[in-house]
Design a protein around this motif. Structure first.
Motif, PDB file in Angstrom:
ATOM      1  N   PRO A 303       0.833  -1.203   0.000  1.00  0.00           N
ATOM      2  CA  PRO A 303       0.000   0.000   0.000  1.00  0.00           C
ATOM      3  C   PRO A 303       0.871   1.258   0.000  1.00  0.00           C
ATOM      4  N   ILE A 304       0.466   2.258  -0.777  1.00  0.00           N
ATOM      5  CA  ILE A 304       1.300   3.447  -0.958  1.00  0.00           C
ATOM      6  C   ILE A 304       0.522   4.718  -0.657  1.00  0.00           C
ATOM      7  N   GLU A 314      -0.490  10.605 -12.176  1.00  0.00           N
ATOM      8  CA  GLU A 314      -0.148   9.675 -13.249  1.00  0.00           C
ATOM      9  C   GLU A 314       0.330   8.334 -12.726  1.00  0.00           C
ATOM     10  N   THR A 315       0.775   8.295 -11.472  1.00  0.00           N
ATOM     11  CA  THR A 315       1.358   7.065 -10.941  1.00  0.00           C
ATOM     12  C   THR A 315       0.497   6.370  -9.896  1.00  0.00           C
ATOM     13  N   VAL A 316      -0.189   7.135  -9.049  1.00  0.00           N
ATOM     14  CA  VAL A 316      -1.046   6.564  -8.013  1.00  0.00           C
ATOM     15  C   VAL A 316      -2.465   7.073  -8.244  1.00  0.00           C
ATOM     16  N   THR A 328      -5.517   2.849  -6.339  1.00  0.00           N
ATOM     17  CA  THR A 328      -4.280   2.082  -6.182  1.00  0.00           C
ATOM     18  C   THR A 328      -3.464   2.537  -4.972  1.00  0.00           C
ATOM     19  N   GLY A 329      -3.946   3.532  -4.238  1.00  0.00           N
ATOM     20  CA  GLY A 329      -3.242   4.044  -3.066  1.00  0.00           C
ATOM     21  C   GLY A 329      -3.971   5.257  -2.530  1.00  0.00           C
ATOM     22  N   ALA A 359      -3.635  -4.422  -3.716  1.00  0.00           N
ATOM     23  CA  ALA A 359      -2.394  -4.839  -4.371  1.00  0.00           C
ATOM     24  C   ALA A 359      -2.657  -5.323  -5.791  1.00  0.00           C
ATOM     25  N   GLU A 360      -3.705  -6.076  -5.974  1.00  0.00           N
ATOM     26  CA  GLU A 360      -4.032  -6.602  -7.303  1.00  0.00           C
ATOM     27  C   GLU A 360      -4.323  -5.468  -8.289  1.00  0.00           C
ATOM     28  N   ILE A 361      -5.105  -4.491  -7.847  1.00  0.00           N
ATOM     29  CA  ILE A 361      -5.445  -3.364  -8.713  1.00  0.00           C
ATOM     30  C   ILE A 361      -4.198  -2.529  -9.016  1.00  0.00           C
ATOM     31  N   ALA A 362      -3.376  -2.282  -7.994  1.00  0.00           N
ATOM     32  CA  ALA A 362      -2.172  -1.470  -8.169  1.00  0.00           C
ATOM     33  C   ALA A 362      -1.168  -2.141  -9.100  1.00  0.00           C
ATOM     34  N   GLN A 363      -0.974  -3.435  -8.940  1.00  0.00           N
ATOM     35  CA  GLN A 363      -0.026  -4.152  -9.795  1.00  0.00           C
ATOM     36  C   GLN A 363      -0.487  -4.150 -11.249  1.00  0.00           C
TER      37      GLN A 363
END
Length: 391
Positions: A303-304, A314-316, A328-329, A359-363
């Motif tokens: 988790p971030i 653009e990243t989270v 995703t965080g 985690a699944e969504i973020a990856q």
């Protein structure tokens, strides 16, 4: 048979950081393509890793901002290029970019730059110094945020700017690919017991990375109660900023957080560091041009939490930019320790099922745009644009 392309990259040094890691990743891709890879830098702990890719390294005072040294470096670079038949020069920082630009102009060969950071422009002299990065035949930006900034500052770059996101090795970051031996070794080195919940901050020790803010948020978290098992690890090189590191140590001592916050220095095994983490925090108080630490945490299923400035959107991914199901965080208001504390509490209290879903969504998200392979492929495509057409 056509001649093998020869690409020269130049970076200030090879100690640590995103520009340095990207230099090595692209160097490896150049060699894997059957081309010749050369790198000029002032050296550092990553040189051995670079040379293991099959790249030839040239030692130069590439970090110097002294105009005379920069000018002298340009002739050393020109000599390297002539002797090795270099066809493209790729600069990754301002001071060495001037040297590379002068050499490329004399040689009449393509000159490419990559914007890895957000360079301040407080006056005309600073803007001129930064312009070594916008004079490239192609200007690569590591995010859309960075590209927009470059084009606002120098409208002449429009049409010459490409966005190539910083890429990470997704396979290397998977927990199943990290041995227990590596995590145990890191725990022992840092003195982290198995019963601690680890909050990881992977960032060099410098004011704008927000370590002070994270320490204050941690003080508030511990004061809430129920989080005595939490250990915040500040993993990053101070790069000579001893006064700043000492100020962090004093802040930790004054807040009575010696058991909750630990400064561990440079981390050479990021995947293992993330494998022992329950949460990752990017607490920057100035804009991140990209945010590699946030991407790698997501790739590792950690988790971030990130401050809401720079290239973060653009990243989270967070609402309202996406639906809650696509989160995703978390973002927090830059500089707001109280809000960071609240989100840290929420993230640490997630159930195993909630963590797995996040985690699944973020990856899935980071695999779409931020892979090392995608970055290297896109960079080599830029090089090909400037090579003779029979390559």
């Amino acid at each position: 048979m056509s001649k093998v392309p020869v690409i020269l990259q130049i970076v200030p040094d090879l100690q640590t950081g995103g520009a340095e890691r990207t230099t090595i990743d692209v160097a490896e891709a150049i060699v894997n393509a059957g081309w010749t890879s050369l790198v000029v830098s002032q050296g550092g702990r990553m040189v051995e890793e670079l040379e293991a890719t099959g790249t030839k390294h040239f030692l130069l005072q590439a970090k110097s901002k002294n105009p005379w040294v920069m000018w002298r470096n340009s002739y050393a670079i020109e000599k390297i290029c002539r002797e090795n038949k270099v066809e493209v020069i790729h600069a990754r920082s301002r001071a060495p970019a001037w040297s590379a630009l002068w050499a490329a102009n004399r040689l009449k060969i393509p000159y490419i730059t990559t914007y890895h950071g957000i360079y301040k422009e407080t006056n005309a002299l600073k803007a001129f110094y930064n312009s070594s990065m916008t004079r490239g035949d192609r200007v690569i930006a590591n995010s859309r945020f960075t590209a927009d900034l470059v084009e606002r500052r120098d409208p002449k770059t429009k049409g010459r700017t490409s966005v190539i996101y910083r890429g990470s090795d997704m396979e290397a970051l998977k927990r199943e690919n990290i041995s227990e031996e590596r995590t145990s070794e890191l725990r022992a080195k840092w003195g982290v017991s198995d019963n601690r919940r680890v909050v990881m901050n992977l960032a060099r020790l410098t004011t704008w990375k927000g370590q002070r803010l994270l320490i204050e948020a941690t003080r508030q978290l511990i004061a809430k109660g129920g989080y005595d098992d939490v250990l915040v690890v500040l993993a990053g090189d101070d790069q000579g900023r001893e006064t700043y590191r000492q100020s962090l140590e004093l802040q930790i001592a004054e807040a009575d957080l010696a058991e909750q916050v630990r400064i561990v220095g440079h981390c050479s095994d990021v995947p293992a560091a993330l494998a022992i983490s329950n949460l990752s925090v990017v607490a920057s108080i100035e804009a991140e041009a990209f945010g590699r630490a946030a991407v790698e945490a997501q790739a590792a299923g950690v988790p971030i939490i990130v401050s809401n400035i720079g290239a973060v959107p653009e990243t989270v991914l967070v609402p309202p930019h996406v639906n809650e199901e696509q989160r995703t965080g978390w973002h927090f208001e830059s500089g707001n320790a109280e809000q960071l504390c609240e989100i840290m509490s929420k993230a640490l209290d997630m159930s195993a099922e909630e963590r797995a879903k996040l985690a699944e969504i973020a990856q899935h998200h980071v695999k779409q745009a931020f892979t090392k392979q995608a970055m290297c492929d896109a960079t080599l495509c830029v090089y090909r644009e400037f090579l003779p057409k029979n390559r």
